[in-house]
Design an enzyme around this catalytic site. Structure first.
Site, short mmCIF file in Angstrom:
data_model
loop_
_atom_site.label_atom_id
_atom_site.label_comp_id
_atom_site.label_asym_id
_atom_site.label_seq_id
_atom_site.Cartn_x
_atom_site.Cartn_y
_atom_site.Cartn_z
CE LYS A 168 -2.62 1.78 3.69
NZ LYS A 168 -3.69 1.65 4.71
N GLY A 196 -11.65 2.66 3.06
CA GLY A 196 -10.98 2.66 1.75
C GLY A 196 -9.96 1.54 1.60
#
Ligand code: R5P
Length: 294
Positions: A189, A223
């Site tokens: 990420k 998210g």
């Protein structure tokens, strides 16, 4: 030892007091018309080790100020030691200066609690345990991951694949894997520090046909989990679940996660929410019992 029932964690604090076999100190509290907070301990803590159970999820600032006021009240009313049990510790994600000109929020919080009279702090899965080393008193973080993993075992999901949505949370997934006994992996990420936008990739993951549980410390806007679920679907996962210690679940996060194909969201009562299916009371009371006998 007496347990002060923090207004933000009433249910959890009551359970902790019962499991610890400690007297409860109820708290009277209100907000004045101008928005200022007021608290009062409703029974004596004179000569006692006072333990305040108070989470600091939203509204963070009000919950933090109540915690500080309760610590001050305990001190002024004769407590010999004040331990703050803060299941969700607000501001822990700002644990360094990411950009020039910023403050380090978690250190500000530690200093504020010390001056209010806190001598010791116990939290749960703080974002980075290293941040607690800078506190001016003893502070430690317990892990609720085994309890969350056991929830899935009790649902017949032993051997489920455990996924961490970023490398930083891999240690969390590994703790869950120890209980679940299946595979484990992580996504990559990246976060843009100016816009806050994140992007994830799942290179090298083999989850085809697997039941996958995404483990994280916090679900905030959702998210991260929505992005991870999308990648898992593309990789052919059969079922996707998610577990987190702190289900902040801001706005429509829960709906967005379920709409992304996640079958269940499981969190703890560090942040009271519809997803708080696992109580931290046994974990916290075990720690307090050790303090009592130590
Ligand atoms: C960040 O590093 C944390 O571990 C969580 O992944 C993050 O706070 C989740 O935020 P959101 O739910 O807004 O994606």
């Amino acid at each position: 030892m007496k347990i002060i029932i923090g207004p933000a964690s009433k249910e959890l604090a009551e359970k902790v007091a019962e499991l610890t076999n400690a007297e409860k100190i109820p708290v009277a509290y209100k907000t004045f018309p101008d928005g200022e907070a007021y608290v009062r301990l409703e029974s004596s803590v004179q000569g006692e080790h006072a333990v305040i159970v108070q989470t600091t999820c939203a509204p963070q600032d009000s919950n933090l100020i109540q915690l500080a006021f309760l610590a001050d009240a305990a001190r002024r009313n004769g407590a010999t030691k004040v331990t703050a049990v803060v299941p969700y510790l607000a501001y822990a994600r700002q644990d360094k200066m990411f950009l020039q000109g910023e403050n380090v929020s978690i250190e500000t919080v530690g200093g504020m609690l010390a001056s209010a009279g806190v001598n010791e702090l116990i939290t749960v899965n703080v974002h980075q345990a290293s941040a607690l080393a800078k506190f001016p008193f003893s502070a430690r973080s317990l892990s609720a991951i085994p309890l969350l993993a056991e929830y899935f075992v009790s649902k017949g999901m032993r051997k489920a694949f455990v996924l961490s949505p970023d490398k930083g949370a891999l240690h969390i997934a590994q703790q869950a894997q120890l209980v679940l006994g299946g595979g484990c992996g992580h996504l990559e990420k990246q976060r843009d520090r100016y816009t806050g936008k994140t992007s994830q990739t799942g290179k090298g993951l083999d989850v085809k046909g697997e039941s996958v549980i995404i483990f994280d410390d916090i679900i905030s806007t959702g998210g991260t989990i929505v992005g991870a679920a999308k990648i898992l679907r593309e990789l052919g996962a059969a079922h996707v679940y998610t577990a987190c210690v702190h289900p902040l679940l801001i706005g429509d996060a829960e709906k967005r996660i379920l709409d992304a194909g996640v079958e269940e969201i499981v969190g703890t009562d560090s942040v009271p929410s519809g997803a708080s299916k696992v109580s931290l009371a046994p974990l916290i009371s075990k720690e307090l019992k050790a303090l009592k006998s130590g």
